[in-house]
Design a protein around this motif. Structure first.
Motif: not given
Ligand SMILES: C[S@@+](CC[C@H](N)C(=O)[O-])C[C@H]1O[C@@H](n2cnc3c(N)ncnc32)[C@H](O)[C@@H]1O
Length: 265
Positions: A1-25
Motif C-alpha cells: 500500500m502506498t500514498a502520494p507522500e509521507r507523514y511529516g514531509e509536508s502534511v503534519l510537518s514538524p516545521e509548521w510553526h504551531g506543531e509543538r503546541e499541537r502535539l502538547v495539546a
C-alpha cells in the motif's frame, strides 16, 4: 500500500510553526487515559519499553519514571522535541518504524499512540512491533477513530472534521476507520489477552481537544482547500467555533487496543 507522500514531509510537518503546541495539546487530551490504561495493565520496574513515534515525549518521560531498573527507548522520524527531555532512563533515537530495522524479542512493552493509523504500511509495522516484543511482552496501540463525527449536530464542524479525515487519507494514507476494527488487528497477529476500549473527549470550551483540532485544521487548511475547495466555509466556520468558549462537539475518538505476545509459540 502506498500514498502520494509521507507523514511529516509536508502534511503534519514538524516545521509548521504551531506543531509543538499541537502535539502538547494532543498529549494534554490523551495522556491521562494512556497512563490509566498502562497502570491498569501493570508495568514492571525493570521493563525495557519502546515508545514509537514519541512526538513531544510526554508518555516516554512518564514511562521512564515507571521503570527505574529498566529503560525506555523513544523513537521518532523527528526527535527535535525528545532530545530536550533529559531523563536518565530515557534513550532517544531517530528511527522510521516503516523503513528501519527493529531488534527482535527486545521489549517488555511497546506503545504507539496516533502513529499506525497514519502509516499505509500499518499491518507490516504491527508485525514488526510484535516481533520486537519479548515472550509475554505487552503491545498497546492507540489511534484516532472517525466514527463519532457523523453523529455531530453542528454541520460545519462535522464537515470540517470529515475534511481532515479525507485529506489525510488522500495525502499520507491515514485510515481513521481502521481503529474501529480494534482489537481485531492484534488477534490477527496472534497476541493473547487481547482487548480494547474507546475514549471520546468533549471538544470545546477552548479545552485541549479544541486547541488540538484547531491547530490541526489550521495546519491542514491549505491542503484541505487544494483537495476539497468546497470545504472552505466549513473549515473557516469550524476554526471560529473552536475558539468559542460555549462551543462543544465530538471530534475523533481515541481507540486503544492491547495484547501480549504468547510465551510459547
Ligand atoms: C500525531 S503524532 C503523535 C505523537 C505522540 N505519539 C503522542 O501521541 O503524543 C505522530 C508522531 O509519529 C511520528 N511518526 C510519523 N511517521 C513515523 C514513522 N514512520 N516512524 C516513526 N515515527 C513516525 C511523527 O513524527 C509524530 O511525532
Amino acid at each position: 500500500m502506498t500514498a502520494p507522500e509521507r507523514y511529516g514531509e509536508s502534511v503534519l510537518s514538524p516545521e509548521w510553526h504551531g506543531e509543538r503546541e499541537r502535539l502538547v495539546a494532543m498529549a494534554e487530551v490523551a495522556d491521562a487515559t494512556t497512563i490509566r490504561i498502562l497502570q491498569d495493565l501493570g508495568l514492571g520496574p525493570d521493563w525495557d519499553c519502546l515508545e514509537v513515534g514519541a512526538g513531544a515525549g510526554t508518555i516516554a518521560a512518564w514511562l521512564a519514571g515507571q521503570v527505574p531498573d529498566g529503560s525506555v527507548l523513544a523513537t521518532d522520524i523527528d526527535t527535535r522535541w525528545l532530545r530536550a527531555i533529559g531523563v536518565p532512563a530515557l534513550h532517544v533515537t531517530e528511527h522510521d518504524i516503516v523503513l528501519d530495522p527493529l531488534p527482535e524479542s527486545a521489549f517488555d512493552l511497546v506503545h504507539a499512540r496516533f502513529v499506525l493509523e497514519h502509516l499505509p504500511e500499518r499491518d507490516a509495522v504491527l508485525a514488526k512491533l510484535c516481533r520486537s516484543l519479548r515472550p509475554g511482552g505487552l503491545l498497546v496501540i492507540e489511534s484516532i477513530a472517525s466514527f463519532p463525527i457523523a453523529s455531530g449536530g453542528t454541520p460545519a464542524f462535522r464537515d470540517a472534521m470529515h475534511a481532515i479525515e479525507s485529506t489525510l487519507a488522500a495525502t499520507i494514507g491515514t485510515d481513521a476507520r481502521w481503529p474501529r476494527t480494534f482489537p481485531a488487528p492484534l488477534l490477527a497477529h496472534g497476541l493473547t489477552g487481547v482487548s480494547a476500549s474507546v475514549h471520546v473527549p468533549a471538544t470545546g470550551g477552548r479545552n485541549a481537544s479544541a486547541r488540538c483540532w484547531s491547530h490541526t485544521l489550521a495546519q491542514l487548511r491549505p491542503r484541505i482547500l487544494e483537495h476539497m475547495p468546497r470545504a472552505r466555509p466549513a473549515v473557516d466556520e469550524a476554526l471560529r467555533l473552536l475558539d468559542r468558549p460555549e462551543f462543544f462537539e465530538l471530534a475523533f475518538a481515541t481507540a486503544v487496543c492491547w495484547g501480549r505476545k504468547p510465551t510459547s509459540p
